[in-house]
Design an enzyme around this catalytic site. Structure first.
Site, short mmCIF file in Angstrom:
data_model
loop_
_atom_site.label_atom_id
_atom_site.label_comp_id
_atom_site.label_asym_id
_atom_site.label_seq_id
_atom_site.Cartn_x
_atom_site.Cartn_y
_atom_site.Cartn_z
N HIS A 212 0.99 -1.31 0.03
CA HIS A 212 -0.13 0.05 -0.01
C HIS A 212 0.82 1.31 -0.03
O HIS A 212 1.95 1.20 0.47
CB HIS A 212 -1.10 0.21 1.24
CG HIS A 212 -0.34 -0.31 2.46
ND1 HIS A 212 0.24 -1.54 3.13
CD2 HIS A 212 0.27 0.82 3.58
CE1 HIS A 212 0.52 -1.33 4.23
NE2 HIS A 212 0.82 0.17 4.53
N CYS B 297 1.03 2.25 12.09
CA CYS B 297 2.12 1.90 11.20
C CYS B 297 2.40 3.50 10.15
O CYS B 297 1.71 4.20 10.22
CB CYS B 297 1.75 0.61 10.13
SG CYS B 297 0.56 1.26 8.77
#
Length: 622
Positions: A67, A174
């Site tokens: 991603h 994250c």
């Protein structure tokens, strides 16, 4: 917003070809590009690979969620890919990945998009969803499976009564904040429900913090779990048992983390420290040392790169053209030397020391580190002195935090603004002045003199060693140790090792590119396509471009590229080539000292030797 509003039939790839990670990423990126979701394939792929460098998005159980969030994404989108045979994706469980969801989020992604992406991460934690996706043979079946399981979640709320039942609170996060953050949260919640444990999880994603922990919840919690790869607001957890872990641990080992929280198997957080610092302490001093060092080096590099290239351009006007009393004097050359040599290079050691100390002791360590670094630079201790100053200042401030921990709360405000900088700078300064500077300056000078006076034989041996280190783990700790050695010597006026290091680092990807071009029968179609990208990465000094090939066939590839890198490093040292810029690849080759053509020859010879070895050692593909 439903997940299927971001995933459509034209962003589904049911048959991924090959078994290599980068080739898989290329195929998924192409789907996005062909669907009109991104405007620049190369830039989006670079963002995906940058995220992979932080930690693999192959989370295990056959799933990978590459991603990125970048300006080249026209609209938020998901591409689904499936590989029946499996892809070597460097997953956390070491097993092949079969299901791929590549997430593309624009810089301005709204909360609706981000919440849908977060739900996708949660869906994939369910075994039944993964099973149905693996069985699906048409895009319609994929979309139907996701639609059936996609349910919007409500904000969690823990009541006052519930907070008294051994509640555990957790925070996940994250760097990108669109996948791992939510997968770790869902993994922790699912395991806690299975164990009969009350848990509240705060997520720190791209859309901001969700399910934010209240003061009451934290006060009543048995312990706190931090599963994050980003800095988390920590002062609110003062006095609580805090378990630190990477976000991947929250996904893969939730039971262990919950057990540790229930047993309060973690030190009590005392405040005045960063999340990253505490995590390093719990993971071990070696990990902490390397992390602190890399924090200093990464922040120092822009000064070295910018200053080094400006100095090299200055010398193109003439070796002494920056000196007003020289016949070749040029005012532009003098300006370049003033900017690059007098200012940018002058900040190398202080910045190195300052950011090492910042990594260790958070912001209170920065000023003492900078001052210690300045003293090392002005005292002749150079790069080595800067390393000492950074670690010295960081741990001095940590000690001061413990010393001042007992002060009344009314004096809390003056610690950071007065006590830490005053005593931190003073103690660091005195130790640098009377203990560190003189012996380290002597050592620094001795090393520089030895390297400058190396005979041809010793210089070649040093080049061989540096070359072997650069290609042994291609971006790992051994590679970084050689690189830090070279960049440190730049500040001491020794430029030959840096040239050998860059030449050696360019060899692995270039060798792979040549091997896939000239030994086509030894590679499959996907490898040959990936090999083309290695030309660009090799010429740009991105050693990591060879990693997928080395991982797939380490016993043949790694020794082959080590041999070529050793030859390139040895030739560079034998030719006496110097390089003032620590990066740039082919773009700074014209700026090397003592022969750009000879330098190019060293790189070419090393690359050809490695390519030949790979071609001879690898077996033909059936």
């Amino acid at each position: 917003m439903k997940i299927t509003e971001l995933l459509s039939k034209n962003t589904i790839l049911l048959n991924i070809e090959g078994n290599q990670k980068e080739a898989t990423i290329d195929q998924l990126v192409n789907v996005l590009y062909n669907a009109g979701k991104i405007s620049d394939r190369a830039e989006f792929k670079a963002a995906i690979l940058k995220r992979e460098e932080q930690s693999t998005t192959g989370i295990g159980d056959g799933i990978a969620i590459p991603h990125a969030k970048t300006k080249v994404v026209k609209e938020a989108a998901i591409v689904f890919g499936k590989s029946a045979a499996g892809v070597n994706y460097e997953s956390l469980d070491g097993k092949p990945a079969h299901l791929f969801f590549m997430i593309a989020a624009p810089d301005g992604a709204n909360n609706t998009h981000l919440e849908a992406l977060a739900r996708l991460s949660g869906l994939l934690m369910k075994a039944e969803v993964r099973y149905e996706l693996l069985k699906a043979t048409t895009p319609e079946e994929i979309l139907d499976t996701i639609n059936r399981y996609d349910k919007e979640e409500k904000q969690e709320k823990v009541t006052t009564t519930e907070t008294k039942k051994n509640l555990i609170v957790a925070v996940t996060g994250c760097p990108t904040g669109i996948a791992h953050t939510y997968m770790a949260a869902d993994s922790l919640k699912a395991k806690a429900a299975e164990m009969g444990v009350d848990i509240k999880v705060e997520t720190n994603g791209s859309g901001g913090a969700k399910n934010v922990l209240t003061k009451e919840e934290i006060e009543n919690a048995t312990a706190v779990i931090i599963a994050a790869d980003i800095n988390v607001e920590m002062d609110r957890f003062k006095g609580k048992h805090v378990i630190q872990a990477a976000v991947a641990e929250g996904i893969r080992r939730p039971e262990q983390l919950i057990n540790k929280a229930q047993n309060q198997d973690a030190p009590i957080f005392k405040g005045n420290g960063s999340q990253s610092e505490k995590a390093a302490d719990q993971k071990g001093s070696r990990t902490g040392f390397y992390k602190h060092l890399m924090n200093g080096v990464s922040n120092m590099l822009p000064f070295v790169v910018g200053g080094g290239i400006l100095i090299a351009i200055c010398f193109m006007f003439g070796y002494n053209s920056f000196k007003p009393d020289d016949a070749t004097y040029n005012p532009i050359s003098e300006a370049l030397m003033t900017i690059g040599g007098g200012n940018a290079f002058g900040l190398i050691v202080p910045v190195l020391a300052g950011f090492i100390a910042l990594s260790i002791a958070d912001r209170p360590g920065f000023a003492p580190g900078m001052v210690g670094g300045m003293m090392a630079a002005s005292g002749g201790a150079g790069f080595l002195g800067g390393l000492v100053a950074g670690f010295l200042a960081g741990y001095v401030v940590l000690l001061l935090k413990k010393v001042f921990a007992g002060l009344p709360r009314s004096l809390e405000g003056i610690k950071s603004i007065l006590l830490y900088p005053l005593f931190g700078i003073a103690i660091t300064g005195f130790i640098m002045l009377y203990v560190v500077n003189k012996p380290v300056a002597w050592l620094n000078g001795t090393i520089a003199d030895w390297l400058t006076g190396l005979g041809t034989g010793n210089a070649v041996l040093l080049g061989i060693v540096l070359g072997l280190m650069m290609s042994f783990d291609m971006g790992g700790p051994v590679n970084k140790a050689a690189y830090v050695f070279g960049t440190g010597l730049l500040s001491s006026g020794v430029y030959e090792p840096m040239a050998a290091i860059m030449a050696a680092g360019m060899v692995p990807p270039l060798a792979i590119a040549l091997a896939t071009t000239f030994f086509k029968n030894k590679f499959n179609d996907q490898d040959r396509d990936a090999g083309k990208a290695c030309y660009v990465m090799g010429l740009s000094f991105i050693t990591e471009g060879a990693i997928p090939f080395a991982a797939a066939d380490p016993l043949r590839v790694i020794p082959s590229v080590m041999a070529g890198s050793a030859i390139a490093g040895a030739l560079s040292m034998a030719f006496g080539i110097g390089l003032r810029a620590p990066h740039g690849g082919i773009f700074v080759v014209p700026l090397v000292e003592n022969g750009a053509l000879l330098y190019a020859l060293a790189i070419l010879v090393g690359s050809v030797v490695s390519a030949l070895l790979i071609g001879f050692l690898k077996k033909p593909v059936k």
